[in-house]
Design a protein around this motif. Structure first.
Motif, PDB file in Angstrom:
ATOM      1  N   VAL A  85       0.840  -1.209   0.000  1.00 38.33           N
ATOM      2  CA  VAL A  85       0.000   0.000   0.000  1.00 38.33           C
ATOM      3  C   VAL A  85       0.868   1.250   0.000  1.00 38.33           C
ATOM      4  O   VAL A  85       0.586   2.208  -0.730  1.00 38.33           O
ATOM      5  N   ILE A  86       1.932   1.246   0.798  1.00 36.68           N
ATOM      6  CA  ILE A  86       2.822   2.415   0.817  1.00 36.68           C
ATOM      7  C   ILE A  86       3.505   2.593  -0.532  1.00 36.68           C
ATOM      8  O   ILE A  86       3.639   3.718  -1.022  1.00 36.68           O
ATOM      9  N   SER A  87       3.931   1.494  -1.143  1.00 37.99           N
ATOM     10  CA  SER A  87       4.573   1.594  -2.458  1.00 37.99           C
ATOM     11  C   SER A  87       3.606   2.119  -3.514  1.00 37.99           C
ATOM     12  O   SER A  87       3.942   3.021  -4.283  1.00 37.99           O
ATOM     13  N   VAL A  88       2.409   1.541  -3.547  1.00 40.72           N
ATOM     14  CA  VAL A  88       1.413   1.996  -4.526  1.00 40.72           C
ATOM     15  C   VAL A  88       1.029   3.445  -4.242  1.00 40.72           C
ATOM     16  O   VAL A  88       0.905   4.261  -5.164  1.00 40.72           O
ATOM     17  N   GLY A  89       0.845   3.786  -2.968  1.00 40.27           N
ATOM     18  CA  GLY A  89       0.515   5.164  -2.602  1.00 40.27           C
ATOM     19  C   GLY A  89       1.631   6.128  -2.968  1.00 40.27           C
ATOM     20  O   GLY A  89       1.375   7.231  -3.462  1.00 40.27           O
ATOM     21  N   GLY A  90       2.879   5.711  -2.745  1.00 36.95           N
ATOM     22  CA  GLY A  90       4.018   6.562  -3.108  1.00 36.95           C
ATOM     23  C   GLY A  90       4.105   6.778  -4.609  1.00 36.95           C
ATOM     24  O   GLY A  90       4.362   7.895  -5.077  1.00 36.95           O
ATOM     25  N   LEU A  91       3.898   5.700  -5.368  1.00 36.07           N
ATOM     26  CA  LEU A  91       3.916   5.847  -6.830  1.00 36.07           C
ATOM     27  C   LEU A  91       2.754   6.711  -7.314  1.00 36.07           C
ATOM     28  O   LEU A  91       2.917   7.530  -8.231  1.00 36.07           O
ATOM     29  N   SER A  92       1.595   6.544  -6.694  1.00 35.21           N
ATOM     30  CA  SER A  92       0.447   7.384  -7.063  1.00 35.21           C
ATOM     31  C   SER A  92       0.728   8.845  -6.744  1.00 35.21           C
ATOM     32  O   SER A  92       0.430   9.735  -7.557  1.00 35.21           O
ATOM     33  N   LEU A  93       1.298   9.091  -5.577  1.00 35.14           N
ATOM     34  CA  LEU A  93       1.652  10.462  -5.202  1.00 35.14           C
ATOM     35  C   LEU A  93       2.673  11.037  -6.167  1.00 35.14           C
ATOM     36  O   LEU A  93       2.554  12.204  -6.565  1.00 35.14           O
ATOM     37  N   LEU A  94       3.655  10.236  -6.564  1.00 38.12           N
ATOM     38  CA  LEU A  94       4.651  10.699  -7.537  1.00 38.12           C
ATOM     39  C   LEU A  94       3.987  11.058  -8.863  1.00 38.12           C
ATOM     40  O   LEU A  94       4.291  12.100  -9.457  1.00 38.12           O
ATOM     41  N   CYS A  95       3.064  10.230  -9.319  1.00 33.18           N
ATOM     42  CA  CYS A  95       2.362  10.511 -10.576  1.00 33.18           C
ATOM     43  C   CYS A  95       1.522  11.784 -10.464  1.00 33.18           C
ATOM     44  O   CYS A  95       1.517  12.617 -11.383  1.00 33.18           O
ATOM     45  N   VAL A  96       0.822  11.931  -9.343  1.00 34.61           N
ATOM     46  CA  VAL A  96      -0.002  13.130  -9.154  1.00 34.61           C
ATOM     47  C   VAL A  96       0.870  14.373  -9.109  1.00 34.61           C
ATOM     48  O   VAL A  96       0.551  15.405  -9.727  1.00 34.61           O
ATOM     49  N   LEU A  97       1.998  14.297  -8.387  1.00 32.65           N
ATOM     50  CA  LEU A  97       2.891  15.460  -8.306  1.00 32.65           C
ATOM     51  C   LEU A  97       3.515  15.788  -9.658  1.00 32.65           C
ATOM     52  O   LEU A  97       3.674  16.968 -10.002  1.00 32.65           O
ATOM     53  N   CYS A  98       3.866  14.765 -10.436  1.00 37.15           N
ATOM     54  CA  CYS A  98       4.396  15.022 -11.791  1.00 37.15           C
ATOM     55  C   CYS A  98       3.318  15.671 -12.659  1.00 37.15           C
ATOM     56  O   CYS A  98       3.598  16.625 -13.396  1.00 37.15           O
ATOM     57  N   GLY A  99       2.100  15.179 -12.570  1.00 34.57           N
ATOM     58  CA  GLY A  99       1.002  15.788 -13.325  1.00 34.57           C
ATOM     59  C   GLY A  99       0.769  17.229 -12.897  1.00 34.57           C
ATOM     60  O   GLY A  99       0.549  18.111 -13.742  1.00 34.57           O
TER      61      GLY A  99
END
Length: 176
Positions: A106-120
């Motif tokens: 969950v932390i990994s998926v959440g971190g990757l999601s956060l990275l994608c949102v921040l890049c967007g």
């Protein structure tokens, strides 16, 4: 005739007879002594003495069949209870490891999601900044085109430059 079938004593063997060998009775006597010592040590144990003085111990002492039934039940139930406790411990360990793995996932998926949102968001902010800058340049160019700045031609003798500029700008507006 029976004597002919019984092997006689040789240097290696012994003579077999119909009687029980004396060593077997000695073994049984030793086993009986060991069992009596074991029973005596159990009966002299302080915990066993305390149990036998309790109402349950006295009841079982008066009812030997019930005592045997309870003993057999306890011995037979040890295996299923042991398996149950083993399954509980293994399930708890699996759940603990699973929670850790799930939490990591969950932390990994959440971190990757956060990275994608921040890049967007960074691309959107770049696009919005570019749009705002282009809009500012276009609007300022249009304003300068529609309303070109006037050079200051006359200066007021009193030294009030701002008032002279305002009056010159107002005169220029009325002439157009």
């Amino acid at each position: 005739m029976v004597e002919a079938l019984i092997p006689k004593e040789t240097g290696v063997g012994f003579r077999m007879t119909k009687e029980e060998p004396p060593s077997t009775s000695k073994d049984l006597q030793e086993l009986q002594k060991k069992l009596s010592l074991l029973v005596e040590s159990i009966q002299n144990n302080s915990k066993m003495v305390a149990f036998m003085k309790s109402p349950v111990g006295q009841y079982l002492d008066r009812h030997p069949f019930m005592a045997l039934t309870v003993l057999v039940f306890v011995v037979m139930s040890a295996v299923p209870v042991g398996f149950f406790l083993l399954i509980v411990v293994l399930t708890s360990l699996a759940a603990f490891v699973g929670v850790i793995l799930l939490e990591g996932l969950v932390i990994s998926v959440g971190g990757l999601s956060l990275l994608c949102v921040l890049c967007g968001l960074s691309f959107i902010s770049l696009a919005m900044s570019g749009t705002i800058i282009v809009s500012y340049v276009v609007v300022s160019s249009l304003v300068n085109y529609w309303f070109p700045p006037r050079p200051l031609t006359q200066q007021n003798s009193s030294g009030d430059c701002q008032l002279a500029m305002k009056s010159a700008d107002l005169e220029g507006l009325y002439q157009e």
